[in-house]
Design a protein around this motif. Structure first.
Motif, PDB file in Angstrom:
ATOM      1  N   ALA A  47       0.824  -1.208   0.000  1.00 25.79           N
ATOM      2  CA  ALA A  47       0.000   0.000   0.000  1.00 25.79           C
ATOM      3  C   ALA A  47       0.857   1.256   0.000  1.00 25.79           C
ATOM      4  CB  ALA A  47      -0.937  -0.006   1.208  1.00 25.79           C
ATOM      5  N   SER A  48       1.963   1.231   0.736  1.00 28.11           N
ATOM      6  CA  SER A  48       2.851   2.401   0.794  1.00 28.11           C
ATOM      7  C   SER A  48       3.517   2.655  -0.550  1.00 28.11           C
ATOM      8  CB  SER A  48       3.918   2.205   1.875  1.00 28.11           C
ATOM      9  OG  SER A  48       3.343   2.133   3.156  1.00 28.11           O
ATOM     10  N   SER A  51       0.774   4.025  -2.995  1.00 26.31           N
ATOM     11  CA  SER A  51       0.395   5.406  -2.672  1.00 26.31           C
ATOM     12  C   SER A  51       1.532   6.379  -2.959  1.00 26.31           C
ATOM     13  CB  SER A  51      -0.029   5.508  -1.202  1.00 26.31           C
ATOM     14  OG  SER A  51       1.015   5.079  -0.338  1.00 26.31           O
ATOM     15  N   THR A  52       2.776   5.935  -2.796  1.00 23.47           N
ATOM     16  CA  THR A  52       3.914   6.816  -3.071  1.00 23.47           C
ATOM     17  C   THR A  52       4.015   7.119  -4.559  1.00 23.47           C
ATOM     18  OG1 THR A  52       5.134   5.950  -1.163  1.00 23.47           O
ATOM     19  CG2 THR A  52       6.413   7.082  -2.860  1.00 23.47           C
ATOM     20  N   ILE A 120      -1.766  13.657   1.271  1.00 26.99           N
ATOM     21  CA  ILE A 120      -0.428  13.061   1.205  1.00 26.99           C
ATOM     22  C   ILE A 120       0.415  13.501   2.400  1.00 26.99           C
ATOM     23  CG2 ILE A 120       1.744  13.116  -0.092  1.00 26.99           C
ATOM     24  CD1 ILE A 120      -0.012  13.281  -2.645  1.00 26.99           C
ATOM     25  N   ARG A 123      -1.192  11.635   5.539  1.00 30.29           N
ATOM     26  CA  ARG A 123      -1.204  10.174   5.510  1.00 30.29           C
ATOM     27  C   ARG A 123       0.168   9.590   5.172  1.00 30.29           C
ATOM     28  NH1 ARG A 123      -4.898   6.176   7.236  1.00 30.29           N
ATOM     29  NH2 ARG A 123      -4.450   4.257   6.084  1.00 30.29           N
ATOM     30  N   LEU A 124       0.793  10.117   4.139  1.00 25.92           N
ATOM     31  CA  LEU A 124       2.037   9.533   3.645  1.00 25.92           C
ATOM     32  C   LEU A 124       3.255  10.106   4.364  1.00 25.92           C
ATOM     33  CD1 LEU A 124       2.803   7.426   1.498  1.00 25.92           C
ATOM     34  CD2 LEU A 124       3.193   9.302  -0.098  1.00 25.92           C
TER      35      LEU A 124
END
Length: 332
Positions: A47-48, A51-52, A120, A123-124
């Protein structure tokens, strides 16, 4: 919906450009992104990673939607006399009274377009509300400055409007995005961050390669700085002695290699500078005495070949790791 159709139709080319640039940007940024994810999470999460790379697409879209198309030809408002900056923060009142509902899509677009940036950031990047808002404001300032200065002087005129109201809309969008990320975190908490000082002694091939890349960058910086210092010293000496005339470049490169890949990990439990950043140790098990010396000698020899013949060494090492699940020097 009728109001939005002509507005959105004008941005189809921008979207296609962002999509076309995405694979190239992703390939260029792969190693830095992987290094950051290993450092933040201590491992790669599917998921990381997804999403990145979606964040990369968003950043490209941010640039394409706000700065493209570039000016062409010899006429037009931005080309013949430039476009003045809009510095009245209440100008939207006049726009609404003059254009009515047709002015809303542009306002809404400026808010909505920065919501992903706030998401972003929250969350990121795991930033708080204030840093996320400041990030949105900073990004908006860069964009508006680029629009108002002709891409920072690349063009001798402003070809798009720099608008102070956009700063307000964009920052508001970033705040809304952060609030959305905070609300999602209550339902679906993000993955836990790696513990401070956590290091793995069983790194995979990808993590090893990322650490190798980071160490290579560091060695390059050391070599450039040392070369500059030596050039200054040699220029001050009598006679026509130049940096490239002697063995100094090779000596500096070898010294940097031995320091980064040998001395530093020997003194820090197997972690090179790059390895420490991606939270790994090259020492897969405890070794002492002569076995530890032999391990580092084998590792330095293997990495030396990888530097001298990368096109041959890395495919071979990758195949070896795929079969043995370890590097050759791990067998020592």
């Amino acid at each position: 919906m009728t109001i939005l159709k002509p507005f959105l139709a004008g941005y189809s080319e921008n979207l296609l450009l962002a999509l076309a640039l995405w694979p190239v940007a992703s390939a260029v940024l792969t190693l830095p992104l992987l290094a950051w994810l290993y450092h933040r999470d201590g491992r790669l999460r599917f998921a990381s990673v997804v999403s990145t790379y979606l964040a990369v697409l968003y950043v490209l879209g941010l640039g394409c939607f706000t700065l493209w198309p570039l000016p062409a030809g010899e006429s037009g408002p931005g080309i013949t006399y430039g476009i003045p900056w809009q510095t009245n923060p209440l100008a939207f009142v006049g726009d609404l009274s003059r254009e009515g509902l047709s002015a809303l899509p542009q306002i809404a677009f400026n808010v909505v377009f920065f919501i992903p940036l706030g998401f972003i950031a929250g969350r990121l990047l795991r930033l708080g509300l204030l840093p996320s808002a400041l990030l949105g404001l900073a990004a908006s300032c860069v964009i508006e400055a680029a629009q108002g200065t002709g891409l920072f002087g690349l063009y001798p005129y402003a070809y798009r409007t720099a608008d102070v109201d956009d700063l307000i809309y964009n920052t508001a969008g970033a705040v809304l995005g952060w609030l959305g990320a905070a609300a999602l975190a209550r339902v679906l908490p993000p993955g836990a961050l790696a513990e401070e000082g956590a290091v793995t002694h069983a790194p995979g091939f990808v993590r090893r390669f990322v650490a190798f890349w980071l160490d290579t960058l560091l060695m390059g910086i050391i070599a450039v700085v040392a070369a500059g210092a030596c050039s200054v010293v040699l220029a001050a000496l009598p006679g026509d002695v130049r940096w490239g005339d002697g063995p100094w470049p090779l000596v500096i490169a070898a010294a940097a290699f031995i320091w980064v890949e040998g001395v530093v990990p020997w003194r820090h439990g197997g972690s090179t500078p790059g390895g420490a950043f991606v939270r790994m140790s090259a020492e897969t098990r405890e070794r002492t005495g002569g076995r530890r010396v032999a391990f580092y000698a084998a590792r330095l020899a293997t990495l030396a070949v990888a530097y001298l013949m990368p096109g041959f060494a890395w495919p071979v090492l990758g195949l070896f790791y795929l079969i043995a699940r370890r590097m050759p020097y791990d067998l020592v």
